[in-house]
Design a protein around this motif. Structure first.
Motif, PDB file in Angstrom:
ATOM      1  N   LEU A  26       0.848  -1.204   0.000  1.00 57.34           N
ATOM      2  CA  LEU A  26       0.000   0.000   0.000  1.00 57.34           C
ATOM      3  C   LEU A  26       0.879   1.250   0.000  1.00 57.34           C
ATOM      4  CD1 LEU A  26      -2.538   1.791   0.521  1.00 57.34           C
ATOM      5  CD2 LEU A  26      -2.286   1.253   2.938  1.00 57.34           C
ATOM      6  N   LEU A  27       1.847   1.262   0.909  1.00 54.74           N
ATOM      7  CA  LEU A  27       2.696   2.450   1.041  1.00 54.74           C
ATOM      8  C   LEU A  27       3.449   2.727  -0.255  1.00 54.74           C
ATOM      9  CD1 LEU A  27       3.544   4.533   3.124  1.00 54.74           C
ATOM     10  CD2 LEU A  27       5.427   3.035   3.783  1.00 54.74           C
ATOM     11  N   LYS A  28       3.890   1.635  -0.900  1.00 61.10           N
ATOM     12  CA  LYS A  28       4.654   1.790  -2.128  1.00 61.10           C
ATOM     13  C   LYS A  28       3.826   2.494  -3.209  1.00 61.10           C
ATOM     14  CE  LYS A  28       7.568  -0.923  -5.146  1.00 61.10           C
ATOM     15  NZ  LYS A  28       7.539  -2.114  -5.949  1.00 61.10           N
ATOM     16  N   THR A  29       2.552   2.158  -3.301  1.00 58.34           N
ATOM     17  CA  THR A  29       1.741   2.695  -4.407  1.00 58.34           C
ATOM     18  C   THR A  29       0.855   3.884  -4.018  1.00 58.34           C
ATOM     19  OG1 THR A  29       0.639   0.569  -4.055  1.00 58.34           O
ATOM     20  CG2 THR A  29       1.468   0.958  -6.239  1.00 58.34           C
ATOM     21  N   LEU A  30       0.743   4.158  -2.721  1.00 58.42           N
ATOM     22  CA  LEU A  30      -0.178   5.214  -2.274  1.00 58.42           C
ATOM     23  C   LEU A  30       0.296   6.610  -2.703  1.00 58.42           C
ATOM     24  CD1 LEU A  30      -2.663   5.861  -0.418  1.00 58.42           C
ATOM     25  CD2 LEU A  30      -1.039   6.102   1.458  1.00 58.42           C
ATOM     26  N   ASP A  31      -0.635   7.387  -3.227  1.00 52.86           N
ATOM     27  CA  ASP A  31      -0.341   8.791  -3.531  1.00 52.86           C
ATOM     28  C   ASP A  31      -0.594   9.578  -2.242  1.00 52.86           C
ATOM     29  OD1 ASP A  31      -0.170  11.362  -4.343  1.00 52.86           O
ATOM     30  OD2 ASP A  31      -1.694  11.245  -5.924  1.00 52.86           O
ATOM     31  N   THR A  32       0.510  10.036  -1.629  1.00 49.69           N
ATOM     32  CA  THR A  32       0.374  10.672  -0.312  1.00 49.69           C
ATOM     33  C   THR A  32       0.066  12.172  -0.396  1.00 49.69           C
ATOM     34  OG1 THR A  32       2.754  10.987  -0.258  1.00 49.69           O
ATOM     35  CG2 THR A  32       1.908   9.018   0.828  1.00 49.69           C
ATOM     36  N   THR A  33      -0.081  12.696  -1.640  1.00 49.53           N
ATOM     37  CA  THR A  33      -0.297  14.144  -1.797  1.00 49.53           C
ATOM     38  C   THR A  33      -1.516  14.612  -1.016  1.00 49.53           C
ATOM     39  OG1 THR A  33       0.099  13.517  -4.075  1.00 49.53           O
ATOM     40  CG2 THR A  33      -0.054  15.864  -3.641  1.00 49.53           C
ATOM     41  N   GLU A  34      -2.546  13.784  -1.014  1.00 52.61           N
ATOM     42  CA  GLU A  34      -3.816  14.229  -0.446  1.00 52.61           C
ATOM     43  C   GLU A  34      -4.049  13.799   0.995  1.00 52.61           C
ATOM     44  OE1 GLU A  34      -5.509  16.372  -1.900  1.00 52.61           O
ATOM     45  OE2 GLU A  34      -4.495  16.262  -3.836  1.00 52.61           O
ATOM     46  N   TYR A  35      -3.078  13.131   1.597  1.00 50.07           N
ATOM     47  CA  TYR A  35      -3.320  12.590   2.942  1.00 50.07           C
ATOM     48  C   TYR A  35      -2.156  12.842   3.896  1.00 50.07           C
ATOM     49  CZ  TYR A  35      -7.023   9.786   0.738  1.00 50.07           C
ATOM     50  OH  TYR A  35      -8.139   9.375   0.051  1.00 50.07           O
ATOM     51  N   ASN A  36      -2.475  12.877   5.192  1.00 45.37           N
ATOM     52  CA  ASN A  36      -1.457  12.709   6.226  1.00 45.37           C
ATOM     53  C   ASN A  36      -1.338  11.207   6.424  1.00 45.37           C
ATOM     54  OD1 ASN A  36      -1.432  15.556   6.915  1.00 45.37           O
ATOM     55  ND2 ASN A  36      -3.432  15.197   7.872  1.00 45.37           N
ATOM     56  N   VAL A  37      -0.127  10.678   6.326  1.00 41.85           N
ATOM     57  CA  VAL A  37       0.019   9.218   6.451  1.00 41.85           C
ATOM     58  C   VAL A  37       0.948   8.869   7.621  1.00 41.85           C
ATOM     59  CG1 VAL A  37       0.712   7.075   5.296  1.00 41.85           C
ATOM     60  CG2 VAL A  37      -0.340   8.908   3.972  1.00 41.85           C
ATOM     61  N   VAL A  38       0.474   7.961   8.462  1.00 44.47           N
ATOM     62  CA  VAL A  38       1.256   7.512   9.617  1.00 44.47           C
ATOM     63  C   VAL A  38       1.322   5.990   9.568  1.00 44.47           C
ATOM     64  CG1 VAL A  38       1.402   7.508  12.147  1.00 44.47           C
ATOM     65  CG2 VAL A  38       0.261   9.408  10.974  1.00 44.47           C
ATOM     66  N   VAL A  39       2.541   5.439   9.673  1.00 47.34           N
ATOM     67  CA  VAL A  39       2.698   3.978   9.717  1.00 47.34           C
ATOM     68  C   VAL A  39       3.140   3.601  11.124  1.00 47.34           C
ATOM     69  CG1 VAL A  39       3.947   1.984   8.777  1.00 47.34           C
ATOM     70  CG2 VAL A  39       3.449   3.939   7.295  1.00 47.34           C
ATOM     71  N   ILE A  40       2.423   2.668  11.732  1.00 48.13           N
ATOM     72  CA  ILE A  40       2.789   2.214  13.086  1.00 48.13           C
ATOM     73  C   ILE A  40       3.061   0.712  13.026  1.00 48.13           C
ATOM     74  CG2 ILE A  40       2.006   1.961  15.487  1.00 48.13           C
ATOM     75  CD1 ILE A  40       0.079   4.329  14.924  1.00 48.13           C
ATOM     76  N   SER A  41       4.265   0.314  13.431  1.00 49.16           N
ATOM     77  CA  SER A  41       4.590  -1.113  13.433  1.00 49.16           C
ATOM     78  C   SER A  41       5.690  -1.372  14.461  1.00 49.16           C
ATOM     79  CB  SER A  41       5.075  -1.546  12.045  1.00 49.16           C
ATOM     80  OG  SER A  41       5.489  -2.893  12.084  1.00 49.16           O
ATOM     81  N   PRO A  42       5.616  -2.505  15.169  1.00 49.43           N
ATOM     82  CA  PRO A  42       6.679  -2.800  16.139  1.00 49.43           C
ATOM     83  C   PRO A  42       8.017  -3.101  15.465  1.00 49.43           C
ATOM     84  CG  PRO A  42       5.104  -4.613  16.025  1.00 49.43           C
ATOM     85  CD  PRO A  42       4.552  -3.513  15.184  1.00 49.43           C
ATOM     86  N   LYS A  43       7.969  -3.399  14.153  1.00 50.82           N
ATOM     87  CA  LYS A  43       9.210  -3.620  13.403  1.00 50.82           C
ATOM     88  C   LYS A  43       9.351  -2.439  12.449  1.00 50.82           C
ATOM     89  CE  LYS A  43       9.696  -7.951  14.874  1.00 50.82           C
ATOM     90  NZ  LYS A  43       8.749  -7.934  15.964  1.00 50.82           N
ATOM     91  N   ASN A  44      10.538  -1.816  12.441  1.00 49.82           N
ATOM     92  CA  ASN A  44      10.655  -0.644  11.557  1.00 49.82           C
ATOM     93  C   ASN A  44      11.128  -1.055  10.160  1.00 49.82           C
ATOM     94  OD1 ASN A  44      13.359  -1.113  11.886  1.00 49.82           O
ATOM     95  ND2 ASN A  44      13.886   0.955  12.574  1.00 49.82           N
ATOM     96  N   TYR A  45      10.780  -2.311   9.781  1.00 52.95           N
ATOM     97  CA  TYR A  45      11.203  -2.811   8.473  1.00 52.95           C
ATOM     98  C   TYR A  45      10.146  -3.727   7.869  1.00 52.95           C
ATOM     99  CZ  TYR A  45      12.426  -6.727  11.548  1.00 52.95           C
ATOM    100  OH  TYR A  45      12.381  -7.729  12.486  1.00 52.95           O
ATOM    101  N   PHE A  46      10.343  -3.990   6.581  1.00 54.46           N
ATOM    102  CA  PHE A  46       9.544  -4.993   5.868  1.00 54.46           C
ATOM    103  C   PHE A  46      10.383  -6.260   5.808  1.00 54.46           C
ATOM    104  CE2 PHE A  46       9.271  -6.985   1.618  1.00 54.46           C
ATOM    105  CZ  PHE A  46       8.035  -7.586   1.761  1.00 54.46           C
ATOM    106  N   LEU A  47       9.763  -7.393   6.117  1.00 57.99           N
ATOM    107  CA  LEU A  47      10.471  -8.683   6.085  1.00 57.99           C
ATOM    108  C   LEU A  47       9.994  -9.471   4.875  1.00 57.99           C
ATOM    109  CD1 LEU A  47      12.028 -11.147   7.308  1.00 57.99           C
ATOM    110  CD2 LEU A  47       9.994 -11.594   8.683  1.00 57.99           C
TER     111      LEU A  47
END
Ligand code: FAD
Ligand code: NAD
Length: 475
Positions: A26-47
């Motif tokens: 989602l983050l990769k393809t999301l157009d963030t121009t129109e939104y405030n985006v916050v990602v919350i995860s206990p891991k600060n990476y993609f596995l």
């Protein structure tokens, strides 16, 4: 009070829970121009989970299959806040999420609540243990990076301990017996990787012990890999037979002890089988936070496999469609796979683009209505009505298509440089296995790895392993 969330009051806020397959896609393809985006995860990476078993046996190094989420967030058109924290609860009525810093170092503030307009719930699943005694405490899992690292340490410890002077024959045999539980793709891939380590490295470095290593795969169902075709199941079973991996089907693990696994055999008799370690790959179960969220909608969220979503991936029962749920935390007609989660993430990115367009048009409509109410001239009013109709027409055209999953095929590595693939080409399934499939498997994974950096790291690790073998040191 520290860095504030990227709050532009004119824009809506999307909070994404998780940094796995669904959230990252989602983050990769999301157009963030129109939104405030916050990602919350206990891991600060993609596995990159498909290659996790390779890390457990040292074919790849851990860093090669991790991608820091900030690398992705940094390239978005507007700032995306990445917060390393574990979401503890969601309030779907007041639209807030509460999260906590669960890491070793905590500041004075380690617990807070923030509001959202849209929540993307993508926290995945945890390992299903069925409450079987000993599983949680004594087995190794294969879900997180820490699991792979633990398995590697334990396996190498078993080998070094077996080599301790004066060890009895029966103790050596016990220490060198690895039991893998679960004949799903995870259990199959782990068994294949252990076999490769044995053939490629242990035989050279521990010649006196290597011949005594045994791998047993235990599966409760009548066959392994039920999601693959019969032909591929047979191919896997015969490859395992040739690799001397013992496959015990219709056999159920009843308990895991310190030095043995208790099995219920096909004839219902109970056997205690000595072993040095157990790798548990018994499937998925919903996380506690997911169960708590579902419990807030007891009349509609009743599926024990996970969150029920509608055709547009909105959590059923939630007012004003403010929660979308994707990936392994949901119960849909699709298997809980990376393929499904990533397609759902990409779909949601398109949904948010549509929502932003619709919000803009609705704002314009509101402006026109206000303007119309202020004007007294009939001619102007008629023009405004015409304009309004035009905008309404544009809104009507913004129909959100339902999510559609497109299956690209299933691949699994089975060891000995072989892989199996069920590929839906043309109108039927093409089932294939063997070295060509293995090469395809490798290139398929390399091309789906998210960043160029990871591709280079993985290709480099494969080359190093081929030339020098796997590292035997144990940290
Ligand atoms: P995940 O990718 O598990 O991500 C969940 C995220 O949520 C993680 O970042 C986690 O840290 C975060 N999180 C957890 N709790 C919280 C919380 N309380 N608050 C906030 N964030 C939280 N599928 C395939 O299609 N092909 C394969 O080859 C394949 N191989 C696999 C190999 C292994 C060893 C495993 C374990 C799985 C494999 N899968 C494969 C399945 C695939 O990994 C999952 O289906 C996929 O990860 C699901 O994506 P997800 O986004 O739902 O969950
Ligand atoms: P799974 O649910 O596919 O398999 C778990 C297996 O464990 C089941 O077959 C179950 O019968 C068995 N089991 C459970 N308890 C048992 C017990 N007490 N004794 C004996 N057997 C027991 O789990 P998985 O393999 O971890 O896969 C999870 C998901 O991830 C699946 O959707 C899978 O398709 C996906 N995945 C895909 C790949 C791939 O495509 N290469 C790789 C790994 C995982």
């Amino acid at each position: 009070p520290g860095p504030q969330l990227p709050h532009d009051p004119s824009k809506k806020t999307i909070v994404i829970l998780g940094s796995g397959w669904g959230a990252t896609s989602l983050l990769k393809t999301l157009d963030t121009t129109e939104y405030n985006v916050v990602v919350i995860s206990p891991k600060n990476y993609f596995l990159f989970t498909p290659l996790l078993p390779s890390v457990a046996l040292g074919t790849l190094s851990p860093r090669s299959i991790l991608q820091p989420t900030r690398y992705l967030a940094r390239h978005k058109s507007r700032e995306v806040r990445v917060i390393e924290a574990e979401a503890k609860s969601v309030d779907p009525i007041n639209k807030t999420v509460t999260f906590e810093d669960d890491s070793e170092i905590k500041g004075q503030t380690a617990h807070t609540t923030i509001p959202y307009d849209y929540l993307v719930y993508a926290v995945g699943a945890e390992v299903q243990t069925f409450g079987i005694p000993g599983v949680q405490e004594k087995a190794c899992f294969m879900k997180e990076m820490a699991d792979a690292e633990k398995m590697q340490r334990r396996f190498k410890d078993c080998i070094e301990t077996a080599g301790f002077p004066g060890q009895s024959d029966s103790e050596i045999d016990r220490l060198l017996h690895v039991v893998v539980v679960g004949g799903g793709p995870t259990g199959i891939e782990v068994s294949g990787e252990i076999h490769d380590f044995l053939e490629d490295d242990l035989k050279s470095w521990y010649p006196e012990l290597a011949g005594r290593v045994r791998i047993s795969l235990v599966e409760a169902l009548p066959s392994v890999l039920p999601m693959f075709s019969k032909q591929l199941i047979d191919y896997t079973e015969s490859t395992f037979k040739a690799s001397k991996i013992q496959v015990l089907t219709k056999t159920m693990v009843k308990e895991i002890k310190d030095d043995a696994v208790v099995l219920q055999m096909p004839d219902k008799s109970i056997q205690e089988v000595p072993c040095g370690m157990v790798v548990w790959a018994g499937g998925n179960k919903g996380r506690k936070i997911t169960q708590d969220l579902m419990a807030q909608f007891p009349s509609v969220q009743t599926n024990r496999r996970g969150i029920t979503v509608d055709d547009h991936l909105r959590m059923v029962g939630v007012p004003s469609s403010s929660i979308f749920a994707i990936g392994d935390c949901t119960s849909t007609s699709y298997a809980p796979t990376a393929q499904v989660a990533s397609q759902q993430g990409a779909y949601l990115a398109r949904v948010f683009t549509q929502i932003a367009k619709r919000d803009k048009l609705e704002g314009k409509l509101k402006e026109l209505e206000d303007k119309k109410a202020m004007t007294l001239k009939e001619e102007e009013k008629t023009a405004l009505v015409g304009e309004e109709e035009g905008v309404k027409g544009q809104i009507a055209k913004l129909k959100l298509r339902p999510f559609h999953y497109s299956h690209q095929g299933s691949l699994a590595y089975i060891g000995s440089d072989k892989a199996i693939a069920d590929l839906p080409f043309l109108n039927g399934n093409i089932a294939t296995g063997g070295v060509t499939t293995y090469l395809f498997w490798r290139s398929a994974y390399l091309s789906t790895l998210f960043s160029l950096r990871n591709r280079v790291l993985v290709a480099n690790d494969w080359l190093i392993t081929k030339i020098f073998g796997r590292d035997l040191s144990r940290d």
